[in-house]
Design a protein around this motif. Structure first.
Motif, PDB file in Angstrom:
ATOM      1  N   UNK A   1       0.851  -1.192   0.000  1.00 19.40           N
ATOM      2  CA  UNK A   1       0.000   0.000   0.000  1.00 19.40           C
ATOM      3  C   UNK A   1       0.883   1.237   0.000  1.00 19.40           C
ATOM      4  N   UNK A   2       0.630   2.100  -0.967  1.00 22.88           N
ATOM      5  CA  UNK A   2       1.417   3.334  -1.096  1.00 22.88           C
ATOM      6  C   UNK A   2       0.519   4.555  -0.881  1.00 22.88           C
ATOM      7  N   UNK A   3       1.160   5.631  -0.453  1.00 21.44           N
ATOM      8  CA  UNK A   3       0.498   6.944  -0.370  1.00 21.44           C
ATOM      9  C   UNK A   3       1.400   7.942  -1.078  1.00 21.44           C
ATOM     10  N   UNK A   4       0.811   9.092  -1.415  1.00 23.61           N
ATOM     11  CA  UNK A   4       1.645  10.196  -1.906  1.00 23.61           C
ATOM     12  C   UNK A   4       1.485  11.310  -0.878  1.00 23.61           C
ATOM     13  N   UNK A   5       2.599  11.799  -0.343  1.00 20.66           N
ATOM     14  CA  UNK A   5       2.512  12.790   0.735  1.00 20.66           C
ATOM     15  C   UNK A   5       2.742  14.196   0.187  1.00 20.66           C
ATOM     16  N   UNK A   6       1.980  15.162   0.708  1.00 20.43           N
ATOM     17  CA  UNK A   6       2.201  16.547   0.295  1.00 20.43           C
ATOM     18  C   UNK A   6       3.314  17.166   1.162  1.00 20.43           C
ATOM     19  N   UNK A   7       3.514  18.460   1.037  1.00 25.60           N
ATOM     20  CA  UNK A   7       4.618  19.096   1.767  1.00 25.60           C
ATOM     21  C   UNK A   7       4.454  19.007   3.283  1.00 25.60           C
ATOM     22  N   UNK A   8       3.195  18.881   3.738  1.00 24.19           N
ATOM     23  CA  UNK A   8       2.961  18.744   5.189  1.00 24.19           C
ATOM     24  C   UNK A   8       2.930  17.286   5.619  1.00 24.19           C
ATOM     25  N   UNK A   9       3.371  16.381   4.757  1.00 22.98           N
ATOM     26  CA  UNK A   9       3.382  14.935   5.029  1.00 22.98           C
ATOM     27  C   UNK A   9       1.982  14.362   5.184  1.00 22.98           C
ATOM     28  N   UNK A  10       0.988  15.020   4.573  1.00 20.47           N
ATOM     29  CA  UNK A  10      -0.391  14.504   4.623  1.00 20.47           C
ATOM     30  C   UNK A  10      -0.653  13.771   3.302  1.00 20.47           C
ATOM     31  N   UNK A  11      -1.388  12.644   3.343  1.00 18.66           N
ATOM     32  CA  UNK A  11      -1.638  11.917   2.096  1.00 18.66           C
ATOM     33  C   UNK A  11      -2.519  12.699   1.124  1.00 18.66           C
ATOM     34  N   UNK A  12      -2.144  12.711  -0.141  1.00 19.71           N
ATOM     35  CA  UNK A  12      -2.915  13.437  -1.179  1.00 19.71           C
ATOM     36  C   UNK A  12      -4.017  12.530  -1.732  1.00 19.71           C
ATOM     37  N   UNK A  13      -5.008  13.178  -2.350  1.00 18.97           N
ATOM     38  CA  UNK A  13      -6.057  12.409  -3.043  1.00 18.97           C
ATOM     39  C   UNK A  13      -5.458  11.865  -4.341  1.00 18.97           C
ATOM     40  N   UNK A  14      -5.755  10.608  -4.623  1.00 19.91           N
ATOM     41  CA  UNK A  14      -5.118   9.952  -5.771  1.00 19.91           C
ATOM     42  C   UNK A  14      -6.069   9.870  -6.962  1.00 19.91           C
ATOM     43  N   UNK A  15      -5.511   9.794  -8.181  1.00 17.98           N
ATOM     44  CA  UNK A  15      -6.391   9.580  -9.338  1.00 17.98           C
ATOM     45  C   UNK A  15      -7.045   8.200  -9.258  1.00 17.98           C
ATOM     46  N   UNK A  16      -8.167   8.044  -9.939  1.00 19.35           N
ATOM     47  CA  UNK A  16      -8.816   6.728  -9.955  1.00 19.35           C
ATOM     48  C   UNK A  16      -8.145   5.853 -10.997  1.00 19.35           C
ATOM     49  N   UNK A  17      -8.403   4.562 -10.856  1.00 25.13           N
ATOM     50  CA  UNK A  17      -7.802   3.627 -11.823  1.00 25.13           C
ATOM     51  C   UNK A  17      -8.907   2.955 -12.625  1.00 25.13           C
ATOM     52  N   UNK A  18      -8.637   2.732 -13.914  1.00 18.58           N
ATOM     53  CA  UNK A  18      -9.605   1.959 -14.718  1.00 18.58           C
ATOM     54  C   UNK A  18      -8.988   0.586 -14.953  1.00 18.58           C
ATOM     55  N   UNK A  19      -9.537  -0.451 -14.318  1.00 17.61           N
ATOM     56  CA  UNK A  19      -8.904  -1.767 -14.437  1.00 17.61           C
ATOM     57  C   UNK A  19      -9.033  -2.334 -15.845  1.00 17.61           C
ATOM     58  N   UNK A  20      -8.097  -3.238 -16.141  1.00 12.96           N
ATOM     59  CA  UNK A  20      -8.192  -3.958 -17.412  1.00 12.96           C
ATOM     60  C   UNK A  20      -9.385  -4.902 -17.330  1.00 12.96           C
ATOM     61  N   UNK A  21      -9.906  -5.334 -18.489  1.00 13.72           N
ATOM     62  CA  UNK A  21     -11.050  -6.251 -18.441  1.00 13.72           C
ATOM     63  C   UNK A  21     -10.683  -7.573 -17.741  1.00 13.72           C
ATOM     64  N   UNK A  22     -11.652  -8.301 -17.339  1.00 17.94           N
ATOM     65  CA  UNK A  22     -11.580  -9.649 -16.746  1.00 17.94           C
ATOM     66  C   UNK A  22     -10.624  -9.690 -15.542  1.00 17.94           C
ATOM     67  N   UNK A  23      -9.352 -10.041 -15.758  1.00 15.46           N
ATOM     68  CA  UNK A  23      -8.438 -10.191 -14.620  1.00 15.46           C
ATOM     69  C   UNK A  23      -8.238  -8.883 -13.874  1.00 15.46           C
ATOM     70  N   UNK A  24      -8.180  -7.787 -14.612  1.00 18.35           N
ATOM     71  CA  UNK A  24      -8.007  -6.477 -13.982  1.00 18.35           C
ATOM     72  C   UNK A  24      -9.180  -6.170 -13.070  1.00 18.35           C
ATOM     73  N   UNK A  25     -10.408  -6.486 -13.547  1.00 18.81           N
ATOM     74  CA  UNK A  25     -11.592  -6.229 -12.717  1.00 18.81           C
ATOM     75  C   UNK A  25     -11.572  -7.120 -11.479  1.00 18.81           C
ATOM     76  N   UNK A  26     -11.101  -8.351 -11.682  1.00 18.07           N
ATOM     77  CA  UNK A  26     -11.032  -9.263 -10.526  1.00 18.07           C
ATOM     78  C   UNK A  26     -10.054  -8.695  -9.492  1.00 18.07           C
ATOM     79  N   UNK A  27      -8.897  -8.243  -9.957  1.00 21.60           N
ATOM     80  CA  UNK A  27      -7.899  -7.712  -9.020  1.00 21.60           C
ATOM     81  C   UNK A  27      -8.414  -6.450  -8.324  1.00 21.60           C
ATOM     82  N   UNK A  28      -9.152  -5.639  -9.098  1.00 23.76           N
ATOM     83  CA  UNK A  28      -9.748  -4.409  -8.561  1.00 23.76           C
ATOM     84  C   UNK A  28     -10.693  -4.767  -7.406  1.00 23.76           C
ATOM     85  N   UNK A  29     -11.542  -5.770  -7.668  1.00 25.71           N
ATOM     86  CA  UNK A  29     -12.519  -6.215  -6.668  1.00 25.71           C
ATOM     87  C   UNK A  29     -11.817  -6.832  -5.454  1.00 25.71           C
TER      88      UNK A  29
END
Ligand code: COA
Length: 606
Positions: free
Chosen positions: A333-361
């Protein structure tokens, strides 16, 4: 985590480079030199005991101190997590067995802080318990600022090492003998953690198969989502002698470092920023790897939550034209920290079909497990709410929490004998505004029979008048049962009380262990508190049952008194009544009357 499609294009995207050269240059302290620990948790790894006034050190303890150089650091001037994992693995292995060991698994690791260049990393590892051929090592990592003399905790991990088989077969490791209260506690908890890790894969599979029926389509329609393919990373490493032990087996820490490396690249591709590794889920090295292997490392972002993302990493090995061998899969599990060391909001991910959706779930399901595990397992006992909602997914963790709380209470060595009567002793322990009591007695009944008779709480009515009614609500598995117990009102005109109790039973892990029956409250949506009853709560209670001689058994009953229970016991402690002595005398009589009867573990009647 990867589907059947295998990409044959093996690219060497990155090399560990400089940091690995420092992997084995650490200073191994022969004594515990650092006294100025700033937190009690850091102090707790220290395993010094006093014998005849002389300080002696746990013989399995190994300390390593490293100054973080630029070659150990990432682009941000912080120690790379991969380098730290290598140091942790090399500090912890091989000390107790006296022979070559391999890393079998590593439990969840939560990285609390990062470590900068110029700071000192102190790693203390010791063997908590040896089983047959495996042993659990506890590893505490702290960071030291040389200028301010401050130290703080970075992470705490438990790794299991297995001594390699000899020609004669499986090795029997020598036992670890705990000498301090803290060592006794870790020794006892190690058995419980082992139980959890051996069924970890099963729990995850059960959860994943139950969650995969849910639909995820509504979460996948975001226009601005990053396609998961963009985060796919593949790399190859050749295992050379510096990456392996003298038996040519690749160091587990080295593999973890390579895995962390590809996972970091994958995470960076989602957020176009430098991510920080927050945690690694428990994982198991499935098969060995050796010098001459090529390790194929593949990573992809499985899912991005609001402020964190899960990256799945897989390591496979091959030599020459051989097929790939699966070595390990890990979820980081990763986070991206801002200058105040607070986690930033991350972009969403679009999973690949079939296996990607399974991994997403599946990543959503693992996120739930992660929260359960962190909340229920890593939390200090005093921070866990009295009644935790029970559900089939967190049952294992609640059961762990239940048993470990009892083990910790039982391991305390500052119990004060309050009074003794009819061979029943009452002890108390007052601490942090908490009152705990222990009732101890001996019976001439075999320990196994005592365990079976006391395990079925419905039989407690026969000896404990506080138990008016007791029904099994559910048998969550062969070691855990949930009961509803009704007890009388504490005051004359008050309401009767009811409790929803999880009873977790454990047989001894080896001959030096007791039988245990741990009790704690849980909440069940189907059994809410009702008008007619005061809902009482039990934080930690239960029995530990020690076989002393063939048919002579010591029974200790523990209870961390909550307001619902306190009135029953405070009069006894104050010496105003002796109801507990009567209750335990009647418990002894019940056990002796039934010492030959056929007793079995409870089964659901509802
Ligand atoms: N976590 C912790 N311990 C585990 C485990 C897990 N997930 N799976 C098995 N073990 C323990 C068992 O409890 C047993 O301990 P015990 O002897 O004290 O009772 C010990 O491993 C051996 O178990 P066994 O059933 O004989 O072997 P196995 O077929 O389950 O294999 C390993 C277990 C670890 C030996 C095997 O998976 C392996 O070789 N893995 C690769 C390890 C390695 O090479 N690591 C370095 C990096 S590649």
């Amino acid at each position: 985590m990867f589907g059947s499609h295998h990409n044959n294009q093996r690219r060497k995207l990155c090399a560990i480079g400089g940091p690995q050269n420092g992997a084995r240059t650490g200073t191994f302290d022969s004594t515990l030199s650092r006294q100025a620990y700033s937190s009690s948790s850091i102090r707790s790894i220290s395993s010094r005991a006093y014998t005849n006034g002389e300080m002696c050190r746990n013989p399995t303890e190994v300390n390593m101190s490293q100054i973080v150089l630029p070659c150990h650091a990432n682009y941000c001037g912080e120690l790379s997590a991969g380098q730290l994992l290598k140091w942790m693995d090399s500090t912890a292995s091989e000390r107790h067995a006296g022979r070559s060991c391999i890393t079998a698994s590593v439990d969840d690791i939560h990285f609390i802080t990062t470590i900068g260049v110029g700071q000192v990393v102190n790693i203390a590892a010791k063997v908590n318990r040896a089983f047959t051929s495996s042993m659990e090592a506890g590893i505490l990592v702290s960071c030291e600022d040389l200028f301010s003399n401050r130290q703080w905790k970075v992470c705490h991990a438990f790794a299991t090492f297995v001594a390699q088989h000899t020609e004669a077969g499986k090795v029997q490791l020598k036992q670890v003998i705990p000498r301090t209260q803290a060592e006794q506690m870790e020794y006892s908890l190690a058995a419980e953690r082992r139980r959890m890790r051996l069924i970890h894969a099963e729990i995850i599979n059960d959860l994943l198969s139950s969650c995969c029926s849910q639909t995820v389509s509504e979460r996948l329609d975001y226009q601005d989502a990053v396609p998961a393919e963009r985060t796919r990373v593949e790399s190859v490493e050749l295992v050379l002698p510096p990456h392996a032990n003298h038996q040519v087996s690749t160091f587990g820490g080295q593999i973890m470092a390579w895995m962390e490396n590809v996972a970091t690249i994958s995470a960076s591709r989602l957020c176009n920023a430098h991510p920080t590794l927050r945690s690694i889920d428990m994982f198991h090295f499935r098969g060995p790897s050796h010098i001459g292997d090529r390790l194929v490392l593949k990573a992809i972002v499985n899912n991005a939550f609001k402020k964190s993302m899960e990256v799945g990493v897989c390591a496979e090995a091959y030599q020459g034209g051989e097929p790939l061998r699966h070595i390990n899969t890990a979820f980081m599990t990763f986070e991206v920290l801002d200058n105040d060391r607070k986690p930033c909001t991350l972009p969403r991910i679009r999973p690949e079909p079939v296996d990607g959706k399974r991994r997403f779930q599946e990543a959503i399901a693992r996120e739930k497990i992660r929260l359960d595990r962190k909340y229920i397992i890593s939390c200090k006992q005093s921070e866990v709410p009295l009644s935790v909602p029970w559900d089939p997914c967190n049952q294992m963790y609640l059961s762990y929490n239940n048993v470990s709380a009892l083990k910790m209470l039982a391991a305390r060595n500052n119990w004060v004998l309050t009074s003794e009567k009819n061979k029943v002793s009452l002890y108390t322990l007052e601490e942090n505004q908490m009152l705990c009591f222990k009732v101890e007695t001996h019976v001439a009944v075999a320990a196994e029979q005592v365990f079976l008779l006391l395990s079925d709480l419905r039989r407690r009515k026969a000896w404990d008048h506080h138990y008016q009614e007791c029904d099994v609500i559910t048998d969550s598995d062969e070691d855990d049962t949930i009961y509803r117990v009704v007890t009388p009102s504490v005051t004359k005109r008050g309401k009767v009380q009811d409790f929803i109790l999880l009873a977790s039973r454990r047989r001894p892990c080896d001959s030096g262990d007791p039988y245990l029956i741990a009790l704690r409250s849980v909440t069940l949506p189907a059994y809410p508190p009702t008008e007619d009853y005061n809902r009482g709560e039990v934080l930690c209670a239960g029995f530990s049952i020690w076989e002393e001689e063939n048919t002579f058994t010591k029974i200790s009953y523990y209870n961390q008194a909550t307001p619902g229970v306190l009135p029953y016991i405070s009069t006894d402690i104050a010496g105003l009544s002796s109801s507990f002595y009567c209750t335990f005398a009647s418990c002894s009589a019940f056990l002796e009357e039934n010492k030959e009867s056929l007793a079995s573990l409870p089964t659901s009647t509802l």
